[in-house]
Design a protein around this motif. Sequence first.
Motif, PDB file in Angstrom:
ATOM      1  N   THR A  92       0.863  -1.177   0.000  1.00 25.91           N
ATOM      2  CA  THR A  92       0.000   0.000   0.000  1.00 25.91           C
ATOM      3  C   THR A  92       0.899   1.226   0.000  1.00 25.91           C
ATOM      4  OG1 THR A  92      -1.670  -1.145   1.306  1.00 25.91           O
ATOM      5  CG2 THR A  92      -1.776   1.251   1.277  1.00 25.91           C
ATOM      6  N   VAL A  93       0.700   2.091  -0.988  1.00 24.09           N
ATOM      7  CA  VAL A  93       1.478   3.325  -1.070  1.00 24.09           C
ATOM      8  C   VAL A  93       0.668   4.428  -0.409  1.00 24.09           C
ATOM      9  CG1 VAL A  93       2.506   5.039  -2.612  1.00 24.09           C
ATOM     10  CG2 VAL A  93       2.594   2.596  -3.196  1.00 24.09           C
ATOM     11  N   ARG A  94       1.313   5.136   0.486  1.00 26.09           N
ATOM     12  CA  ARG A  94       0.660   6.240   1.182  1.00 26.09           C
ATOM     13  C   ARG A  94       1.526   7.478   1.079  1.00 26.09           C
ATOM     14  NH1 ARG A  94      -1.172   3.033   6.594  1.00 26.09           N
ATOM     15  NH2 ARG A  94      -2.779   1.793   5.592  1.00 26.09           N
ATOM     16  N   THR A  95       0.891   8.621   0.991  1.00 27.06           N
ATOM     17  CA  THR A  95       1.587   9.897   0.983  1.00 27.06           C
ATOM     18  C   THR A  95       1.147  10.667   2.214  1.00 27.06           C
ATOM     19  OG1 THR A  95       1.557   9.913  -1.429  1.00 27.06           O
ATOM     20  CG2 THR A  95       1.973  12.016  -0.330  1.00 27.06           C
ATOM     21  N   TYR A  96       2.114  11.181   2.931  1.00 26.64           N
ATOM     22  CA  TYR A  96       1.825  11.931   4.147  1.00 26.64           C
ATOM     23  C   TYR A  96       2.233  13.386   3.964  1.00 26.64           C
ATOM     24  CZ  TYR A  96       1.287   7.394   6.413  1.00 26.64           C
ATOM     25  OH  TYR A  96       0.872   6.136   6.750  1.00 26.64           O
ATOM     26  N   LYS A  97       1.439  14.275   4.497  1.00 31.10           N
ATOM     27  CA  LYS A  97       1.774  15.688   4.470  1.00 31.10           C
ATOM     28  C   LYS A  97       2.889  15.946   5.470  1.00 31.10           C
ATOM     29  CE  LYS A  97      -2.852  17.155   3.197  1.00 31.10           C
ATOM     30  NZ  LYS A  97      -4.006  17.970   3.530  1.00 31.10           N
ATOM     31  N   PRO A  98       3.654  17.020   5.271  1.00 34.70           N
ATOM     32  CA  PRO A  98       4.716  17.347   6.226  1.00 34.70           C
ATOM     33  C   PRO A  98       4.181  17.426   7.663  1.00 34.70           C
ATOM     34  CG  PRO A  98       4.883  18.742   4.301  1.00 34.70           C
ATOM     35  CD  PRO A  98       3.592  17.967   4.165  1.00 34.70           C
ATOM     36  N   LYS A  99       4.990  16.939   8.577  1.00 36.75           N
ATOM     37  CA  LYS A  99       4.695  16.940  10.016  1.00 36.75           C
ATOM     38  C   LYS A  99       3.576  15.979  10.420  1.00 36.75           C
ATOM     39  CE  LYS A  99       6.531  21.500  10.755  1.00 36.75           C
ATOM     40  NZ  LYS A  99       6.419  22.783  11.397  1.00 36.75           N
ATOM     41  N   THR A 100       3.189  15.085   9.524  1.00 34.01           N
ATOM     42  CA  THR A 100       2.195  14.068   9.837  1.00 34.01           C
ATOM     43  C   THR A 100       2.923  12.833  10.354  1.00 34.01           C
ATOM     44  OG1 THR A 100       0.725  14.846   8.088  1.00 34.01           O
ATOM     45  CG2 THR A 100       0.351  12.616   8.892  1.00 34.01           C
ATOM     46  N   LEU A 101       2.451  12.270  11.437  1.00 32.76           N
ATOM     47  CA  LEU A 101       3.058  11.066  11.994  1.00 32.76           C
ATOM     48  C   LEU A 101       2.539   9.833  11.259  1.00 32.76           C
ATOM     49  CD1 LEU A 101       2.755  11.885  15.799  1.00 32.76           C
ATOM     50  CD2 LEU A 101       4.782  12.082  14.356  1.00 32.76           C
ATOM     51  N   ALA A 102       3.443   9.030  10.762  1.00 37.82           N
ATOM     52  CA  ALA A 102       3.061   7.785  10.086  1.00 37.82           C
ATOM     53  C   ALA A 102       2.825   6.680  11.113  1.00 37.82           C
ATOM     54  CB  ALA A 102       4.144   7.374   9.103  1.00 37.82           C
ATOM     55  N   PHE A 103       3.592   6.701  12.178  1.00 40.43           N
ATOM     56  CA  PHE A 103       3.441   5.732  13.257  1.00 40.43           C
ATOM     57  C   PHE A 103       4.123   6.292  14.496  1.00 40.43           C
ATOM     58  CE2 PHE A 103       7.175   4.707  10.801  1.00 40.43           C
ATOM     59  CZ  PHE A 103       8.160   4.561  11.762  1.00 40.43           C
ATOM     60  N   MET A 104       3.810   5.699  15.630  1.00 41.81           N
ATOM     61  CA  MET A 104       4.407   6.141  16.893  1.00 41.81           C
ATOM     62  C   MET A 104       4.916   4.941  17.670  1.00 41.81           C
ATOM     63  SD  MET A 104       1.862   9.177  18.155  1.00 41.81           S
ATOM     64  CE  MET A 104       2.911   9.505  19.554  1.00 41.81           C
ATOM     65  N   GLN A 105       5.858   5.200  18.542  1.00 41.84           N
ATOM     66  CA  GLN A 105       6.369   4.151  19.414  1.00 41.84           C
ATOM     67  C   GLN A 105       5.202   3.559  20.195  1.00 41.84           C
ATOM     68  OE1 GLN A 105       9.598   5.440  21.891  1.00 41.84           O
ATOM     69  NE2 GLN A 105       9.649   3.542  23.033  1.00 41.84           N
ATOM     70  N   ASN A 131      11.957   9.286   0.089  1.00 42.60           N
ATOM     71  CA  ASN A 131      11.994  10.752   0.046  1.00 42.60           C
ATOM     72  C   ASN A 131      11.608  11.378   1.380  1.00 42.60           C
ATOM     73  OD1 ASN A 131      12.761  10.701  -2.647  1.00 42.60           O
ATOM     74  ND2 ASN A 131      10.660  10.727  -3.372  1.00 42.60           N
ATOM     75  N   VAL A 132      12.203  10.912   2.421  1.00 44.87           N
ATOM     76  CA  VAL A 132      11.925  11.450   3.747  1.00 44.87           C
ATOM     77  C   VAL A 132      12.820  12.663   3.970  1.00 44.87           C
ATOM     78  CG1 VAL A 132      11.958  10.984   6.215  1.00 44.87           C
ATOM     79  CG2 VAL A 132      11.278   9.194   4.626  1.00 44.87           C
ATOM     80  N   ASP A 133      12.196  13.811   4.227  1.00 43.82           N
ATOM     81  CA  ASP A 133      12.948  15.047   4.417  1.00 43.82           C
ATOM     82  C   ASP A 133      13.023  15.474   5.878  1.00 43.82           C
ATOM     83  OD1 ASP A 133      13.456  15.379   1.694  1.00 43.82           O
ATOM     84  OD2 ASP A 133      11.519  16.351   1.383  1.00 43.82           O
ATOM     85  N   ALA A 134      12.444  14.707   6.757  1.00 40.95           N
ATOM     86  CA  ALA A 134      12.398  15.106   8.161  1.00 40.95           C
ATOM     87  C   ALA A 134      13.134  14.105   9.030  1.00 40.95           C
ATOM     88  CB  ALA A 134      10.947  15.211   8.622  1.00 40.95           C
TER      89      ALA A 134
END
Length: 64
Positions: A31-44, A56-59
Amino acid sequence: MFHWVKERLKTISLFAQLSDQELDAIAHIATVRTYKPKTLAFMQGDPLDRVFFMINVDALQKKR
């Protein structure tokens, strides 16, 4: 999108030696997902029920 996923998988050392048939099987369930800047994809602490490959992770990852 299938071809794009398969080509990206080939660039990851974990998948580099897989056959086309094996890559096809993985690409079909990806599954390909696109996240906006500062959006958390997952958390501990999130359930360990999927794998993320970031492209292409810039953060920087920050532990919260």
